[in-house]
Design a protein around this motif. Structure first.
Motif, PDB file in Angstrom:
ATOM      1  N   MET A 212     -72.032 -78.041 -35.138  1.00 31.50           N
ATOM      2  CA  MET A 212     -73.015 -78.990 -34.620  1.00 31.50           C
ATOM      3  C   MET A 212     -73.356 -78.690 -33.163  1.00 31.50           C
ATOM      4  N   ASP A 213     -72.391 -78.141 -32.422  1.00 29.74           N
ATOM      5  CA  ASP A 213     -72.608 -77.808 -31.013  1.00 29.74           C
ATOM      6  C   ASP A 213     -73.264 -76.454 -30.813  1.00 29.74           C
ATOM      7  N   ASP A 214     -73.664 -75.818 -31.900  1.00 30.90           N
ATOM      8  CA  ASP A 214     -74.307 -74.492 -31.833  1.00 30.90           C
ATOM      9  C   ASP A 214     -73.362 -73.411 -31.310  1.00 30.90           C
ATOM     10  N   SER A 215     -72.081 -73.579 -31.523  1.00 32.35           N
ATOM     11  CA  SER A 215     -71.130 -72.567 -31.057  1.00 32.35           C
ATOM     12  C   SER A 215     -71.369 -71.220 -31.727  1.00 32.35           C
ATOM     13  N   PHE A 216     -71.901 -71.226 -32.947  1.00 32.99           N
ATOM     14  CA  PHE A 216     -72.117 -69.977 -33.678  1.00 32.99           C
ATOM     15  C   PHE A 216     -73.156 -69.086 -32.998  1.00 32.99           C
ATOM     16  N   ARG A 217     -73.948 -69.656 -32.084  1.00 26.51           N
ATOM     17  CA  ARG A 217     -74.924 -68.828 -31.360  1.00 26.51           C
ATOM     18  C   ARG A 217     -74.248 -67.908 -30.344  1.00 26.51           C
ATOM     19  N   PHE A 218     -72.954 -68.150 -30.150  1.00 21.04           N
ATOM     20  CA  PHE A 218     -72.168 -67.293 -29.252  1.00 21.04           C
ATOM     21  C   PHE A 218     -71.015 -66.718 -30.073  1.00 21.04           C
ATOM     22  N   PRO A 219     -71.323 -65.670 -30.851  1.00 20.72           N
ATOM     23  CA  PRO A 219     -70.374 -65.160 -31.856  1.00 20.72           C
ATOM     24  C   PRO A 219     -68.999 -64.819 -31.303  1.00 20.72           C
ATOM     25  N   ARG A 220     -68.960 -64.275 -30.088  1.00 13.79           N
ATOM     26  CA  ARG A 220     -67.660 -63.857 -29.549  1.00 13.79           C
ATOM     27  C   ARG A 220     -66.766 -65.062 -29.290  1.00 13.79           C
ATOM     28  N   VAL A 221     -67.326 -66.093 -28.655  1.00 15.13           N
ATOM     29  CA  VAL A 221     -66.559 -67.302 -28.379  1.00 15.13           C
ATOM     30  C   VAL A 221     -66.211 -68.019 -29.682  1.00 15.13           C
ATOM     31  N   TYR A 222     -67.170 -68.104 -30.569  1.00 14.99           N
ATOM     32  CA  TYR A 222     -66.956 -68.785 -31.841  1.00 14.99           C
ATOM     33  C   TYR A 222     -65.823 -68.133 -32.631  1.00 14.99           C
TER      34      TYR A 222
END
Length: 275
Positions: A212-222
């Motif tokens: 929901m927080d769009d973390s997947f847009r930052f693959p490395r962090v996700y």
């Protein structure tokens, strides 16, 4: 058609038990004996509820309900009394697929008693019932503050965690509500989301919150966060990568690492090195 009226009357009278009339007589005896009316109600209703629990047949109930083609008048009267509403909640837990009981739960919710529904089984079978329950609970938490959250959140979480569907729906509603309230999530809504994450042993709430927080847009962090949560442990490599990513001139939003489980692991790593 050729039978005798006297024979019909005799057979009917022989098979008639008259429980209702016997109960009325017993109630009058108790009243004459000086028993308080409230106590009489408790005795009578308690025994009747026990009989219903013992003999309730969901198939027969559904057959009668479907064949009638209309809302039973008795059902509408019963839901106005807390004693019978509690019985409906109990029976719906035991017979979650009973059409009559599910209809009764909907009537109860429509009548404004959704705050009484505290069971995931009872609430999750109908989206409109669960939605009213969710709305009532969130309103209570937002208006009641910290004390209300501490007192009632565990009960609320039990309903939310009944299934993956109810959890996903709740997190989606919280996220949508927070997004529409302002450009930043109101602290109270964020707090509710984090409380769900803290109480979820399977980390499903945390993973849904990350999506929901769009973390997947930052693959490395996700990827790093998923790895940490799956292991429930930190490694020096995890810290190095996170530090590197967030030290860049254009780092990801810090909100994506505001994960309660991650905070717990970081605090333990700093102050309990042996763990």
């Amino acid at each position: 058609s050729d039978g005798q009226p006297e024979e019909v009357v005799q057979r009917l009278s022989e098979g008639y038990v008259g429980l209702a009339q016997a109960t009325n007589v017993l109630v009058r005896w108790l009243d004459a004996a000086g028993v308080e009316s409230d106590e009489i109600d408790i005795i009578a209703y308690g025994h009747l509820k026990e009989l219903i629990r013992k003999h309730f047949d969901p198939r027969k109930a559904d057959s009668i309900f479907v064949d009638s083609g209309a809302t039973p008048t008795l059902l509408e009267k019963m839901i106005s009394h807390q004693t019978w509403r509690e019985l409906f909640y109990e029976l719906s837990e035991q017979y979650p697929d009973c059409v009559l009981l599910n209809f009764a739960i909907k009537l109860i919710s429509d009548a404004g008693y959704q705050s009484e529904i505290t069971s995931g089984t009872t609430a999750s079978h109908q989206i409109d019932v669960f939605s009213r329950l969710l709305k009532t609970s969130l309103t209570k938490f937002l208006e009641g503050g910290e004390k209300t959250i501490q007192t009632h959140f565990a009960e609320f979480a039990k309903v939310v965690f009944y299934s993956q569907h109810t959890l996903l729906y709740t997190e989606a509603v919280l996220h949508a509500f927070a997004s529409e309230s302002s450009s930043h999530r109101p602290p109270a809504l964020r707090r509710l989301t984090q409380e769900l994450q803290l109480q979820d042993k399977s980390t499903g709430a945390t993973k849904i919150g990350m999506l929901m927080d769009d973390s997947f847009r930052f693959p490395r962090v996700y990827s790093i966060l998923l790895s940490i949560l799956s292991r429930n442990a930190l490694t020096p490599g995890d810290i190095v990568v996170l530090h590197e990513v967030f030290s860049k001139p254009d780092p990801p939003p810090v909100e994506i690492v505001r994960v309660p489980r991650l905070f717990d692991l970081l605090v333990d790593g700093l102050f309990k090195p042996a763990t």
